[in-house]
Design an enzyme around this catalytic site. Structure first.
Site, PDB file in Angstrom:
ATOM      1  N   ILE A   1       0.826  -1.202   0.000  1.00 55.19           N
ATOM      2  CA  ILE A   1       0.000   0.000   0.000  1.00 55.19           C
ATOM      3  C   ILE A   1       0.861   1.252   0.000  1.00 55.19           C
ATOM      4  O   ILE A   1       0.547   2.245  -0.666  1.00 55.19           O
ATOM      5  CB  ILE A   1      -0.962  -0.016   1.200  1.00 55.19           C
ATOM      6  CG1 ILE A   1      -1.994  -1.143   1.030  1.00 55.19           C
ATOM      7  CG2 ILE A   1      -1.675   1.333   1.354  1.00 55.19           C
ATOM      8  CD1 ILE A   1      -2.845  -1.394   2.267  1.00 55.19           C
TER       9      ILE A   1
ATOM     10  N   ASP B   1      13.443   3.265  10.635  1.00 54.72           N
ATOM     11  CA  ASP B   1      12.469   2.432  11.335  1.00 54.72           C
ATOM     12  C   ASP B   1      11.453   3.344  12.012  1.00 54.72           C
ATOM     13  O   ASP B   1      11.803   4.123  12.911  1.00 54.72           O
ATOM     14  CB  ASP B   1      13.200   1.582  12.369  1.00 54.72           C
ATOM     15  CG  ASP B   1      12.308   0.567  13.069  1.00 54.72           C
ATOM     16  OD1 ASP B   1      11.073   0.748  13.056  1.00 54.72           O
ATOM     17  OD2 ASP B   1      12.847  -0.402  13.641  1.00 54.72           O
TER      18      ASP B   1
ATOM     19  N   TYR C   1      -1.979  -7.757  16.154  1.00 57.77           N
ATOM     20  CA  TYR C   1      -2.273  -6.957  14.962  1.00 57.77           C
ATOM     21  C   TYR C   1      -3.619  -6.248  15.102  1.00 57.77           C
ATOM     22  O   TYR C   1      -3.723  -5.039  14.884  1.00 57.77           O
ATOM     23  CB  TYR C   1      -2.277  -7.852  13.725  1.00 57.77           C
ATOM     24  CG  TYR C   1      -2.579  -7.124  12.438  1.00 57.77           C
ATOM     25  CD1 TYR C   1      -1.601  -6.390  11.788  1.00 57.77           C
ATOM     26  CD2 TYR C   1      -3.853  -7.181  11.874  1.00 57.77           C
ATOM     27  CE1 TYR C   1      -1.868  -5.712  10.613  1.00 57.77           C
ATOM     28  CE2 TYR C   1      -4.139  -6.506  10.688  1.00 57.77           C
ATOM     29  CZ  TYR C   1      -3.142  -5.779  10.066  1.00 57.77           C
ATOM     30  OH  TYR C   1      -3.425  -5.100   8.900  1.00 57.77           O
TER      31      TYR C   1
ATOM     32  N   LYS D   1      -4.261  -2.160  15.324  1.00 53.95           N
ATOM     33  CA  LYS D   1      -5.042  -1.452  14.309  1.00 53.95           C
ATOM     34  C   LYS D   1      -6.305  -0.829  14.905  1.00 53.95           C
ATOM     35  O   LYS D   1      -6.735   0.253  14.477  1.00 53.95           O
ATOM     36  CB  LYS D   1      -5.394  -2.396  13.163  1.00 53.95           C
ATOM     37  CG  LYS D   1      -4.186  -2.824  12.326  1.00 53.95           C
ATOM     38  CD  LYS D   1      -3.475  -1.635  11.705  1.00 53.95           C
ATOM     39  CE  LYS D   1      -2.390  -2.064  10.725  1.00 53.95           C
ATOM     40  NZ  LYS D   1      -1.722  -0.900  10.088  1.00 53.95           N
TER      41      LYS D   1
ATOM     42  N   THR E   1      -1.096  -7.681  -0.849  1.00 56.87           N
ATOM     43  CA  THR E   1       0.185  -7.122  -0.425  1.00 56.87           C
ATOM     44  C   THR E   1       1.047  -8.241   0.128  1.00 56.87           C
ATOM     45  O   THR E   1       0.565  -9.359   0.353  1.00 56.87           O
ATOM     46  CB  THR E   1      -0.016  -6.064   0.683  1.00 56.87           C
ATOM     47  OG1 THR E   1      -0.424  -6.737   1.894  1.00 56.87           O
ATOM     48  CG2 THR E   1      -1.066  -5.031   0.292  1.00 56.87           C
TER      49      THR E   1
END
Length: 248
Positions: A19, A62, A155, A159, A189
């Site tokens: 993305i 980073d 994750y 998010k 992706t």
């Protein structure tokens, strides 16, 4: 293509692939000068953007490391000036049952997805406010921030936090900076590849109303929209290019 971004400076993370790379291409095509930051080499994306007539500089850093982000924003100031647009695309995942996930793995996912978004947004908005430019911040979350998924606790949590951070920033920085979010569904992706996702989970990704995996270009189009003149009355909002996985 034109989206009224001529002369704008866009700071974009995660530009080496996925993305982030698509966003860099789309923003450059809309007229923005793109400063890309990624932990991995991004020369390929820069070369491809320039080959199409765009303007892009890459930087290796980073996003989870404060010093790297501060230096990257400084390099952006030197190359193009203060950012008008900041797009947080950098992300990572760890497919692992909760009872087997290590603290180190959990911390790394949260560090990239949440701390990285915070650091980039904070430093970019600091410059926007300092130069009196106003601006846009577009965070990239996920439909899993709403839905959750077994084996993806770190994750999903990170998010979901990005969704909340977006709304908080939108209130804090209005009316000078508009802060919005894109929460993609299954997108083609590297994160859908074997490094991050089992074949069984990937196979389940098309069990959504549109019955397919989306493209990075479809997400990039939403990012460009939120960065442009068509979104001047939008802040604290989340657009979901997700094939119908989440409907709100």
């Amino acid at each position: 293509m034109s989206a009224g971004l001529d002369g704008k400076v866009a700071f974009v993370t995660g530009v080496s692939s996925g993305i982030g790379a698509a966003a860099a291409h789309a923003l450059a095509a809309a007229g923005a000068r793109v400063f890309g930051c990624d932990l991995k080499p991004s020369e390929g994306t820069c070369d491809a953007v320039r080959a199409r007539g765009g303007d892009m500089v890459g930087y290796r850093g980073d996003v989870s490391v404060e010093g790297d982000v501060v230096r990257a924003i400084g390099a952006c100031l030197d190359a193009f000036g203060a950012p008008d647009i900041a797009v947080n695309c950098a992300g990572t995942a760890n497919e692992c049952p909760t009872l087997e996930e290590t603290v180190e793995d959990f911390d790394r996912v949260v560090a990239v997805n949440l701390r990285g978004t915070f650091l980039v947004g904070r430093e970019a908005m600091r410059q926007m406010m300092s130069y009196g430019k106003g601006g846009r911040v577009v965070n990239v979350a996920s439909d899993l921030g709403y839905l959750g998924r077994a084996g993806y606790g770190s994750y999903c949590a990170s998010k979901g936090a990005v969704l909340s951070l977006t709304r908080s920033w939108a209130r804090e920085f209005a009316p000078h900076i508009l802060v919005n979010c894109v929460a993609p569904g299954p997108i083609d992706t590297p994160m859908l590849g074997p490094e991050f996702m089992s074949t069984e989970v990937r196979a389940s990704e098309t069990a959504i109303p549109l019955a397919r995996i989306g493209s990075v270009e479809e997400v990039a189009a939403a990012i460009v929209f939120l960065s442009g003149p068509g979104a001047t009355f939008m802040t604290g909002q989340t657009i979901g290019p997700n094939g119908g996985s989440v409907m709100a």
